[in-house]
Write a protein that holds these residues in place. Sequence first.
Motif, mmCIF file in Angstrom:
data_model
loop_
_atom_site.group_PDB
_atom_site.id
_atom_site.type_symbol
_atom_site.label_atom_id
_atom_site.label_comp_id
_atom_site.label_asym_id
_atom_site.label_seq_id
_atom_site.Cartn_x
_atom_site.Cartn_y
_atom_site.Cartn_z
ATOM 1 N N ARG A 189 -0.044 129.623 52.196
ATOM 2 C CA ARG A 189 -1.128 130.517 52.604
ATOM 3 C C ARG A 189 -1.376 130.468 54.106
ATOM 4 N N ARG A 230 -0.676 135.204 55.159
ATOM 5 C CA ARG A 230 -1.930 135.577 54.519
ATOM 6 C C ARG A 230 -1.876 136.972 53.917
ATOM 7 N N ARG A 259 -3.843 137.999 50.524
ATOM 8 C CA ARG A 259 -4.914 138.983 50.657
ATOM 9 C C ARG A 259 -4.681 140.158 49.719
#
Length: 123
Positions: A60, A64, A68
């Motif tokens: 992560r 991202r 997301r």
Amino acid sequence: MHNGIIDIGFLVKPHSKNLVFDSIFDDELVCIMAQGHPLAKEDKLHLEQLKDERWIMPKRTIDRDVSRMLSENKIHPNIVYELSVDQVILTMVNENLGISIVPNSILIHAPNTLIRKKFMSRI
């Protein structure tokens, strides 16, 4: 950048509202899977089709965008491996240990047998 130590940086969206952001390129996210995966014959995938799969995810802190996108679509992946090296993700997916969503640009050196699928989100 905020402290004046560096002048330029390369970021992914979202970015700080206090910085000038110029987009260099957009990199499409694609789903990758092994040839023998049951979804390999689909033309396009919906994220809902991927919710019960085993996931091999980039860490992560590195990517991202995928986290997301899944979060925005209320997909809670069953993460079986979380890795920081793209080539290892590609190899493990090719060995049918799980699926992943990666930027299309990292697939330049992917195994020829790896299946790449565009997908449609529900947003």
